[in-house]
Design a protein around this motif. Structure first.
Motif: not given
Length: 259
Positions: A81-86, A130-135, A137-141, A255-258
């Protein structure tokens, strides 16, 4: 794999629905028949002339299907969702609670290390890399990035669990579904949690720009009733516990973190 034949005919008021569940257990093919039952129920409930659902586990394949089938709605894993949203101008209209689906919380676990700091610089087994950005920015922060470890792609959920239980990797990044499966792994009792993420939002129910405003408003009102009554069995088959109406505010923090 051809995805077009299952789609509803948009020229006759057909409604196409995408269910994209990443990192789940089982194949898309085995789930498809249950999705067909669920979407048939939703179509009756909402008086749609025709409808078709497509169950996918790959974001790349989902992108192709979206382009070919002009869906009105989707139920998407959070990262997708975060990747495809925009790109697809997705609008949140609800959330989906899944049974044993994972992805609500993430953990770094180890049989040998006792802290996240102890894991850094060592091997980290994961099938979520496989989704570095999500891990990152959103998971590891602010706690970690994947670059802090030597990441080993374990590809499958249980392979990750088994690898850390057997000591094949020093640590592992897993989700809540995998954590629940640890006791089943040989050596799993020795694996301890050294870091936990915050609780993340559920899968997002979204509307695509092709959904007419009146249809979208009506569907949002009926979401909470989808998995009750005649729909209870269909939801259970596809792994849904419940659907409920929601807005983007429920996803604002991630969304903000991503971004």
């Amino acid at each position: 794999m051809s995805l077009a034949p299952s789609a509803a005919d948009a020229t006759e008021g057909g409604v196409n629905v995408l269910i994209l569940k990443e990192h789940g257990v089982g194949s898309a093919a085995s789930a498809q028949q249950y999705v067909d039952n669920l979407i048939a129920h939703v179509a009756r409930q909402n008086k749609w002339p025709s409808a078709a659902g497509q169950y996918l586990t790959s974001r790349a394949t989902a992108n192709q299907w979206i382009g070919a089938n002009n869906p009105h709605y989707g139920i998407l894993s959070l990262a997708a969702f975060l990747d495809l949203r925009g790109k697809h101008k997705l609008e949140v209209i609800g959330s989906a609670e899944v049974s044993g689906g994972g992805g609500r919380q993430y953990f770094v676990v180890s049989a040998s290390e006792t802290s996240l700091a102890g894991c850094k610089g060592k091997t980290l087994g994961t099938d979520h890399g496989d989704d570095t950005k999500f891990i990152d920015k959103v998971v590891g922060r602010s706690d970690f990035s994947l670059s802090d470890f030597t990441v080993e792609d374990t590809r499958r959920p249980m392979k990750t669990v088994n690898a850390v239980a057997r000591g094949e990797v020093a640590c592992a990044l897993i989700d809540d579904a995998q954590l629940a499966s640890l006791p089943k792994a040989d050596g799993g009792a020795a694996v301890k949690t050294v870091w936990s993420s915050r609780q993340l939002p559920e899968m997002a129910v979204v509307a695509f720009p092709s959904a007419p405003a009146s249809e979208k408003a009506s569907f949002k009102k009926t979401l909470a009733a989808v998995c009750s009554g005649d729909g209870a069995a269909a939801c259970k088959e596809v792994g849904l516990r419940s659907l409920e109406a929601a807005s983007e505010s429920a996803y604002a923090d991630v969304i903000t973190d991503y971004q």
